[in-house]
Motif scaffolding. Structure first.
Motif, PDB file in Angstrom:
ATOM      1  N   PRO A  18      80.746  10.635 -33.240  1.00 34.48           N
ATOM      2  CA  PRO A  18      81.473  11.412 -32.375  1.00 34.48           C
ATOM      3  C   PRO A  18      81.399  12.734 -32.954  1.00 34.48           C
ATOM      4  N   LYS A  19      80.942  13.064 -34.246  1.00 37.51           N
ATOM      5  CA  LYS A  19      80.904  14.381 -34.943  1.00 37.51           C
ATOM      6  C   LYS A  19      79.711  15.122 -34.391  1.00 37.51           C
ATOM      7  N   ALA A  42      98.371  20.661 -37.240  1.00 34.19           N
ATOM      8  CA  ALA A  42      97.747  20.390 -38.443  1.00 34.19           C
ATOM      9  C   ALA A  42      97.336  18.958 -38.483  1.00 34.19           C
ATOM     10  N   ASN A  43      97.703  18.148 -37.488  1.00 27.23           N
ATOM     11  CA  ASN A  43      97.355  16.712 -37.638  1.00 27.23           C
ATOM     12  C   ASN A  43      96.219  16.424 -36.748  1.00 27.23           C
ATOM     13  N   ILE A  44      95.415  17.404 -36.153  1.00 26.64           N
ATOM     14  CA  ILE A  44      94.672  17.275 -35.173  1.00 26.64           C
ATOM     15  C   ILE A  44      93.429  18.217 -35.836  1.00 26.64           C
ATOM     16  N   GLU A  45      91.984  17.591 -35.614  1.00 28.07           N
ATOM     17  CA  GLU A  45      91.027  18.291 -36.127  1.00 28.07           C
ATOM     18  C   GLU A  45      89.974  18.385 -35.006  1.00 28.07           C
ATOM     19  N   HIS A  46      89.403  19.614 -34.642  1.00 32.99           N
ATOM     20  CA  HIS A  46      88.293  19.687 -33.672  1.00 32.99           C
ATOM     21  C   HIS A  46      87.063  19.322 -34.265  1.00 32.99           C
ATOM     22  N   ASP A 102      84.567  18.282 -25.518  1.00 29.64           N
ATOM     23  CA  ASP A 102      85.401  18.326 -27.019  1.00 29.64           C
ATOM     24  C   ASP A 102      85.425  17.041 -27.530  1.00 29.64           C
ATOM     25  N   VAL A 103      85.537  16.932 -28.852  1.00 31.36           N
ATOM     26  CA  VAL A 103      85.813  15.751 -29.670  1.00 31.36           C
ATOM     27  C   VAL A 103      86.876  16.176 -30.619  1.00 31.36           C
ATOM     28  N   LEU A 104      88.126  15.168 -30.596  1.00 30.74           N
ATOM     29  CA  LEU A 104      88.943  15.472 -31.499  1.00 30.74           C
ATOM     30  C   LEU A 104      89.309  14.334 -32.368  1.00 30.74           C
ATOM     31  N   LYS A 105      89.956  14.515 -33.470  1.00 32.26           N
ATOM     32  CA  LYS A 105      90.465  13.517 -34.305  1.00 32.26           C
ATOM     33  C   LYS A 105      91.825  13.777 -34.859  1.00 32.26           C
ATOM     34  N   ILE A 106      92.770  12.841 -34.474  1.00 30.79           N
ATOM     35  CA  ILE A 106      94.098  13.022 -35.057  1.00 30.79           C
ATOM     36  C   ILE A 106      94.213  12.162 -36.104  1.00 30.79           C
TER      37      ILE A 106
END
Length: 482
Positions: free
Chosen positions: A101-102, A58-62, A452-456
């Protein structure tokens, strides 16, 4: 020389650019009917994601995925500088503008085949490793047997002062090629530690014993003068095999040490850690041309192939990875267990040249993968939070894991991202090769799916958002808080 250093810059579909057969990924492997059935059943029961399905904590967004474009080869390592990400590929490299980054934008793609194309940047220079035997040093070379004296392997250097038009400026041949490399940057020069292995008496340019690393000196203002300045032996010993791990049959299932796979340097502490096949080493780089080994350790029970190393910020811990199965095996399953194909966490105790590596624990992702998924510990980086030891790491088809080793005896995962298996009938090579934290985001170079770019978003990692770097080569660890 100019003709031999021709880079094929691509902005559209390349004419005649095809994957080089010498740099192809492992061929898919058939698995048993029972393994196929187990994979399908695990998906149906929700135990693992469906084929190509994305799941995450739940704490990571793709936030973004950029598929492969004109370079069809295997995606490999990553490097960063300012608003750019540099992505290696067995057929060359790709430069992304990640100012948003998005929505990363492709700036350039360079066709220059030669696995693995391990990649680093420093100032206006980009460095690329070639560890497959080529007909020459050009970007139009073809595969050629290593038994032929004219074959070439080594380091390539590009000028990237114009990111849209990288310019190939130097090539340096090294013994046994360059599987990976590590930069030790100085003001006037960049030293390059070249890791390579697997010598053979039939290879004119890769003769045993091969128990050291090539050191290349690259003048920043005259990179065309780059040259090997030494070959320090890290594993001195009597006889043809030197002083590294002898491997099997003495140590069954363990790789014989014939060089290093990867080295990580911590210039602020004049330290380096080497993952050298059957050995892990700690060494001093006070004199970068003459590194000095401080300690050498082995794990002949659970480590098959010492692959890479990561220091914590205080340099009182080192995480070593074991690439059991060479990256193409399915080792994140119950049969393999939690201690093999894992990370080994070592404390660094003592002072100066008397420092020792002391084993504390293993870490492995807690989610079992199907027998059709290659999965093992691979490339990762620190997430810079003062007072904590946090790391993000690639696990091939095991995905991306964020974990905490502040207590080196009790590591724990705190976040993850992964896709379901590429297939349920064969073991197909894929997954995240490298996963690194850079200026607020996690970037993953996925072997088949792209960038891939991820946001925690987590209170434990949120302080890292305030740490901004101008450049990051993970194997040249920065002092994040200086």
């Amino acid at each position: 020389m100019a003709g031999g250093l021709l880079a094929a810059l691509l902005v559209a579909a390349p004419a005649g650019a095809t994957p080089d057969p010498g740099d192809a990924p492992p061929k898919p492997k058939e698995v048993s009917k029972s393994a196929q059935a187990e994979a399908r059943e695990a998906i149906e029961n929700g135990e693992i994601p469906g084929q190509d399905e994305i799941v995450h904590s739940a704490n990571i967004e793709h936030v973004a995925n950029i598929p492969k474009d004109v370079l069809p080869g295997t995606n490999s390592d990553l490097a960063f500088q300012g608003r750019y990400a540099f992505a290696g590929n067995y057929d060359g490299f790709r430069i992304f503008d990640i100012s948003n980054p998005k929505s990363p934008k492709t700036v350039a793609q360079v066709l220059c085949p030669g696995s693995q194309n391990d990649i680093s940047v420093s100032g206006n220079l980009l460095f690329l490793s070639t560890d497959s035997s080529r007909s020459d040093s050009s970007c139009t070379s073809t595969t050629q047997p290593a038994t032929e004296k004219s074959s070439w392997e080594g380091m390539k250097v590009f000028d990237i002062s114009d990111k849209r038009n990288p310019r190939y400026v130097a090539a340096v041949e090294t013994a046994c090629g360059s599987h990976t490399h590590t930069l030790v940057p100085e003001r006037r020069n960049v030293y390059v530690y070249v890791s390579s292995y697997s010598p053979n008496a039939t290879y004119p340019d890769c003769q045993p014993p091969h128990d050291g690393i090539s050191v290349i000196k690259v003048p920043r203002n005259a990179p065309e003068k780059a040259a090997v300045v030494g070959f320090p032996v890290l594993f001195p010993g009597e006889g043809p095999d030197g002083g590294g791990n002898p491997g099997g049959p003495t140590n069954p299932g363990v790789s014989k040490t014939t060089g290093c796979h990867d080295i990580t340097v911590l210039p602020s502490k004049d330290l380096a850690a080497g993952a050298c096949m059957g050995d892990g080493i700690l060494f001093s780089i006070k004199d970068p041309e003459h590194p000095k080994v401080i300690d050498q350790v082995q794990d002949n029970v659970n480590f098959a192939f010492w692959h890479s190393a990561t220091f914590n910020q205080k340099a009182d811990k080192v995480v070593f990875t074991d690439e059991l199965g060479g990256g193409s095996g399915a080792t994140c399953n119950a049969a393999t267990g939690p201690n093999r194909g894992a990370d080994g966490i070592y404390d660094v105790v003592g002072k100066g040249d008397k420092r020792k590596l002391v084993f504390r624990s293993y870490f492995k992702i807690p989610r079992h993968q199907a027998d059709t998924e290659n999965c093992v510990a691979h490339n990762g980086s620190l997430i810079p939070v003062e007072g904590k030891d946090l790391m993000v790491q690639a696990w091939y088809q095991g995905g991306v894991s964020v974990w905490d080793f502040t207590d080196s005896s009790k590591p724990k995962e705190i976040a993850y991202f992964e896709r379901g298996p590429l297939g349920t009938d064969r073991l197909t090579f894929g997954g995240s090769w490298s996963a690194y934290y850079y200026n607020g985001y996690i970037y993953s170079n996925e072997i088949t799916k792209g960038f891939d770019v991820l946001k925690i978003k987590d209170r434990r990692t949120d302080p890292a958002r305030w740490v901004h770097l101008r450049e990051l080569n993970v194997q040249t660890q920065p002092d994040y808080f200086d």
